[in-house]
Scaffold this active site. Structure first.
Site, PDB file in Angstrom:
ATOM      1  N   HIS A 196      -0.887  -3.207  -6.939  1.00 34.40           N
ATOM      2  CA  HIS A 196      -0.820  -3.015  -8.335  1.00 34.40           C
ATOM      3  C   HIS A 196      -1.599  -4.411  -9.112  1.00 34.40           C
ATOM      4  O   HIS A 196      -2.277  -4.328 -10.249  1.00 34.40           O
ATOM      5  CB  HIS A 196       0.313  -2.790  -8.800  1.00 34.40           C
ATOM      6  N   TYR A 220       7.085   2.727 -12.385  1.00 28.81           N
ATOM      7  CA  TYR A 220       7.366   3.537 -13.778  1.00 28.81           C
ATOM      8  C   TYR A 220       8.222   4.874 -13.660  1.00 28.81           C
ATOM      9  O   TYR A 220       8.554   5.501 -14.415  1.00 28.81           O
ATOM     10  CB  TYR A 220       6.027   4.593 -14.162  1.00 28.81           C
TER      11      TYR A 220
END
Length: 285
Positions: free
Chosen positions: A115, A56
């Site tokens: 993730h 991100y």
């Protein structure tokens, strides 16, 4: 049992403590991240940047907020992730080193998660080995996974037991009344793994549901507060996200009421309707 507060914690199998509510910055723009994270810390959150992740591009801003907050580092729990694009031994090492470089101003990272179960078996296991090695340096305190299905968890457990070591401290998933993942939760809880719930507010897509609105009226609380409280009472660590200061504060005000068993039953649904991606049930992985 003492009543929960925003600073209450759960103990992980690593021996460290994790605060019971986190502040997520999933997809929060980098130019906003520092401001909202500072607001969260000022409000009393001590579990921040849970969904920062290199993916991100807002890790550095989260770290800056922690450093500038004035809160003692030992009181703040900071998490990041090895992105799905880096699921191999070498690439995971690269991602971990980059995250540690960003975290240099705060000395260590409390938790690093894989993730998603990408990269095939060899990639997944290699990424775990990189995490275990990094944890041994002391710069990462606890490690875990996100979005792993039961077969991925079984595969990892077998690898851990084969001698590579490490412990799954946290399993992070999209969890809410319309995506309960009870099979995965049971697997994790049997092994004393902390269950984190991302998108606990269902990205505001269910706020008008009648089953939720009844409880909103009954408790004079917002739908978001009801859903966060549901998650807490299920024993999860919810990770609500907001870039709006009033909602950051509102989402923390969930400790002055309790849902009854009848209320909890009201929120039982037969739905399986995730609002995010769902690698845990992707048969191709």
């Amino acid at each position: 049992m003492a009543p929960l507060t925003l600073q209450s914690t759960q103990k992980m199998v690593s021996g460290y403590e994790i605060p019971v509510v986190g502040f997520g910055v999933y997809q929060t723009p980098p130019d906003v991240t520092e401001k909202v994270t500072l607001k969260a810390l000022e409000t009393g959150y001590r579990h921040v940047s849970v969904d920062s992740a290199k993916y991100y591009e807002n890790e550095a801003q989260c770290v800056d907020a922690i450093r500038k907050s004035g809160v003692d580092r030992s009181q703040i729990f900071y998490t990041t992730k090895v992105p799905a694009t880096h699921m191999s031994y070498e690439k995971a090492k690269e991602a971990i080193e980059a995250s540690l470089a960003d975290a240099a101003g705060i000395e260590y990272i409390d938790l690093v998660l894989l993730h998603a179960p990408y990269g095939g078996k060899e990639g997944r296991l290699g990424a775990w080995r990189a995490l275990v090695e990094a944890q041994k340096t002391g710069k990462i305190r606890s490690i875990g996974v996100s979005n792993y299905g039961i077969h991925h968890l079984d595969e990892l457990e077998e690898y851990i037991n084969s001698g590579v070591g490490g412990q799954i401290s946290v399993g992070q998933y999209e969890i809410h009344p319309w995506c309960t993942r009870e099979d995965i939760v049971a697997w994790l809880k049997k092994r004393n793994v902390v269950v984190e719930a991302y998108s606990p507010l269902v990205q505001a897509t269910r706020m008008k549901e009648s089953i939720l609105q009844r409880l909103v009226r009954k408790h004079n609380k917002s739908g978001a507060q009801i859903l966060i409280r549901w998650s807490l009472q299920k024993g999860y660590v919810p990770l609500p996200k907001s870039v709006t200061e009033s909602r950051i504060i509102e989402n923390s005000q969930v400790f002055d009421f309790e849902l009854t068993q009848e209320d909890m039953d009201t929120l039982k649904t037969s739905a399986y309707a995730p609002v995010c991606w769902d690698p845990a049930r992707d048969s191709r992985l």
